[in-house]
Design an enzyme around this catalytic site. Structure first.
Site, PDB file in Angstrom:
ATOM      1  N   HIS A 239       0.422  -0.912  -0.546  1.00  0.00           N
ATOM      2  CA  HIS A 239      -0.512  -0.278  -0.332  1.00  0.00           C
ATOM      3  C   HIS A 239       1.080   1.241   0.003  1.00  0.00           C
ATOM      4  O   HIS A 239       1.999   1.006   0.632  1.00  0.00           O
ATOM      5  CB  HIS A 239      -0.811   0.138   1.369  1.00  0.00           C
ATOM      6  N   CYS A 277      -3.634   2.551  -4.845  1.00  0.00           N
ATOM      7  CA  CYS A 277      -4.311   3.588  -3.657  1.00  0.00           C
ATOM      8  C   CYS A 277      -4.485   4.500  -4.119  1.00  0.00           C
ATOM      9  O   CYS A 277      -3.984   6.171  -4.071  1.00  0.00           O
ATOM     10  CB  CYS A 277      -4.205   2.789  -2.246  1.00  0.00           C
ATOM     11  N   HIS A 304      -7.671   0.360  -4.826  1.00  0.00           N
ATOM     12  CA  HIS A 304      -8.803   1.358  -3.256  1.00  0.00           C
ATOM     13  C   HIS A 304      -9.277   2.261  -4.345  1.00  0.00           C
ATOM     14  O   HIS A 304      -8.219   3.067  -4.879  1.00  0.00           O
ATOM     15  CB  HIS A 304      -7.761   1.780  -2.442  1.00  0.00           C
ATOM     16  N   ASP A 353     -12.255   3.798  -0.954  1.00  0.00           N
ATOM     17  CA  ASP A 353     -12.087   3.717  -0.163  1.00  0.00           C
ATOM     18  C   ASP A 353     -12.896   4.551   0.864  1.00  0.00           C
ATOM     19  O   ASP A 353     -13.667   5.548   0.440  1.00  0.00           O
ATOM     20  CB  ASP A 353     -10.516   4.796  -0.258  1.00  0.00           C
ATOM     21  N   HIS A 354     -12.191   4.944   1.977  1.00  0.00           N
ATOM     22  CA  HIS A 354     -13.273   6.282   2.900  1.00  0.00           C
ATOM     23  C   HIS A 354     -14.021   6.930   2.678  1.00  0.00           C
ATOM     24  O   HIS A 354     -13.989   7.284   1.197  1.00  0.00           O
ATOM     25  CB  HIS A 354     -12.146   7.561   3.410  1.00  0.00           C
ATOM     26  N   TYR A 372     -14.923   5.036   7.719  1.00  0.00           N
ATOM     27  CA  TYR A 372     -15.209   3.832   6.965  1.00  0.00           C
ATOM     28  C   TYR A 372     -16.756   3.367   7.640  1.00  0.00           C
ATOM     29  O   TYR A 372     -17.399   2.321   8.303  1.00  0.00           O
ATOM     30  CB  TYR A 372     -14.388   2.709   7.849  1.00  0.00           C
TER      31      TYR A 372
HETATM   32  C1  DNO Z   1      -6.497   3.628   5.111  1.00  0.00           C
HETATM   33  C2  DNO Z   1      -5.809   1.663   4.662  1.00  0.00           C
HETATM   34  C3  DNO Z   1      -4.543   1.685   5.705  1.00  0.00           C
HETATM   35  C4  DNO Z   1      -4.180   0.184   4.642  1.00  0.00           C
HETATM   36  C5  DNO Z   1      -2.678  -0.292   5.158  1.00  0.00           C
HETATM   37  C6  DNO Z   1      -2.641  -1.257   4.008  1.00  0.00           C
HETATM   38  O1  DNO Z   1      -7.091   3.696   5.241  1.00  0.00           O
HETATM   39  O2  DNO Z   1      -5.827   2.888   3.273  1.00  0.00           O
HETATM   40  O3  DNO Z   1      -4.878   1.777   6.768  1.00  0.00           O
HETATM   41  O4  DNO Z   1      -5.046  -0.578   5.237  1.00  0.00           O
HETATM   42  O5  DNO Z   1      -1.552   1.048   4.358  1.00  0.00           O
HETATM   43  O6  DNO Z   1      -1.244  -2.257   5.196  1.00  0.00           O
END
Ligand code: DNO
Length: 398
Positions: A239, A277, A304, A353-354, A372
């Site tokens: 990531h 991401c 992501h 994501d978020h 989340y």
């Molecule tokens: C945040 C995520 C990170 C991710 C870690 C992977 O929301 O994208 O916490 O899960 O960095 O190890």
């Protein structure tokens, strides 16, 4: 291109304590989740039995375990101190156990000391929704005036230094204490309730670990685990750093295209890949997201999707999934082309994501997993799903 090119729709799930249930996730239209065995301490072994329990639990809701997020890397491994050899052995064994139970895709990060960092987890938007926000000046108040990290000024612009000083000067003792706690409490990679001294001790473990040293530790980690992953058919996905620039004087080695190039070349293997991401990467204006998909595509194992709005003063906030600085439609078009070329057993899973905190989620108790909540992510997924359908349709009806 046909619907096989669509990315697999997933949500992150934080395990049995997540206020968003597996049934909720199913109702959002997901086919799988990105989840971790959060109850197992970092560095310890994931047994086949524990993995199978989770697989079975997801199956009850018709969900697959699309990606492990994360199989965490202990600080001992990153710093190569203490128990690191035993943790590496556990990491290899955990990879084997996951693969044996049909869970071959494993996300991790190599960020020292902290996972992602923001300065405000409930930034109010004009429409009343809330999002995650980062203000370097606010962070500077913490780093320069509270933590008093030697040399911290070097990481800030004169305007940010001045703003940070003004913010600090305007606070009385009580406000300073409150501010210190607020910043320490929003480090999501750290257990809540950390003190300034324990935080300093965490950072001190990285004294003398500059970028070159951290890269070397990372290479040694990959050399120790990638052959196992390759042998059992597992795929590791790093990531990106979040935010993708140095903070707290800690080295950053997974922030840019050239970092990722180095990572995949350090230990070349189909098992050594990337978690793409768009949210983390788009916090830097010089990351060309579509170009990265084109050039690094064969190393991308999972995705992501979100976007951030960067501002000229260096602040950024997490924009709605189709807004902000990342051109998500353009990135998605590239991702669909890429996914179309992937074999059936390596199709890309993605998760919105978020999301924003909005609608009824604003009336619920604050989610322990910032970013989340369900509804904001459901909105994001719905938009992304529509975008994928539209792009596939357009490719067939040119
Ligand atoms: C945040 C995520 C990170 C991710 C870690 C992977 O929301 O994208 O916490 O899960 O960095 O190890």
């Amino acid at each position: 291109m046909n619907s096989d090119a669509m990315l697999k729709e997933c949500f992150r799930w934080f395990g049995p304590n997540d206020p968003v249930s597996l049934q909720d996730i199913r109702q959002c239209g997901c086919m799988g989740v990105f989840t971790s065995l959060h109850h197992i301490p970092y560095g310890e072994l994931w047994t086949r039995e524990e993995v199978r329990k989770r697989v079975d639990q997801l199956a009850e809701y018709g969900l697959e375990w699309s990606a492990v997020e994360s199989l965490p890397i202990s600080e001992a491994i990153r710093t190569r101190t203490g128990d690191f050899e035993r943790h590496l052995e556990n990491y290899r064994k955990s990879i084997e156990n996951l693969a044996a139970e049909g869970v071959p895709l494993i996300i991790y990060n190599f960020m020292p000391a902290l996972d992602w960092v923001r300065t405000d987890l409930a930034w109010k938007m004009p429409d009343g929704s809330e999002c995650l926000h980062f203000d370097p000046a606010r962070f500077g108040v913490f780093e320069m005036h509270i933590l008093k990290r030697p040399g911290a000024e070097k990481d800030y612009t004169p305007a940010q230094i001045a703003k940070a000083k003004a913010m600090f000067d305007a606070m009385d003792e009580a406000e300073r204490a409150k501010f210190e706690k607020a910043i320490l409490d929003v480090f999501p990679g750290v257990k809540m309730g950390v003190t300034l001294d324990s935080f300093r001790a965490m950072l001190a473990k990285y004294d003398g670990i500059d970028e070159a040293k951290l890269r070397e530790h990372y290479r040694l980690f990959l050399e120790a685990v990638v052959p196992t992953a390759e042998r059992v058919g597992a795929r590791l996905a790093v990531h990106p750093d979040d935010p993708p620039f140095p903070i707290l004087g800690l080295a950053r080695i997974a922030s840019t295209e050239s970092d990722f190039r180095q990572i995949v070349e350090m230990v070349p293997s189909p098992a050594n890949g990337l978690c793409f991401c768009t949210g983390s990467l788009s916090a830097r204006g010089d990351n060309d997201l579509t170009g990265m998909v084109q050039r690094l595509g064969k190393h991308i194992h999972c995705v992501h999707l979100r976007s951030v709005q960067r501002n000229p003063d260096g602040t950024f906030y997490e924009a709605a999934h189709m807004e902000g600085c990342a051109n998500i439609p353009a990135v998605m078009a590239e991702l669909l082309k890429l996914n179309d070329t992937k074999p059936a057993d390596a199709k890309l899973p993605m998760r919105p994501d978020h999301g924003r905190r909005l609608l009824d989620d604003l009336k619920k108790p604050v989610n322990p997993n910032p970013g989340y909540d369900c509804l904001g992510r459901m909105k994001g997924l719905a938009e992304l799903r529509g975008l994928m359908h539209g792009l596939v349709y357009a490719s067939q009806n040119k």
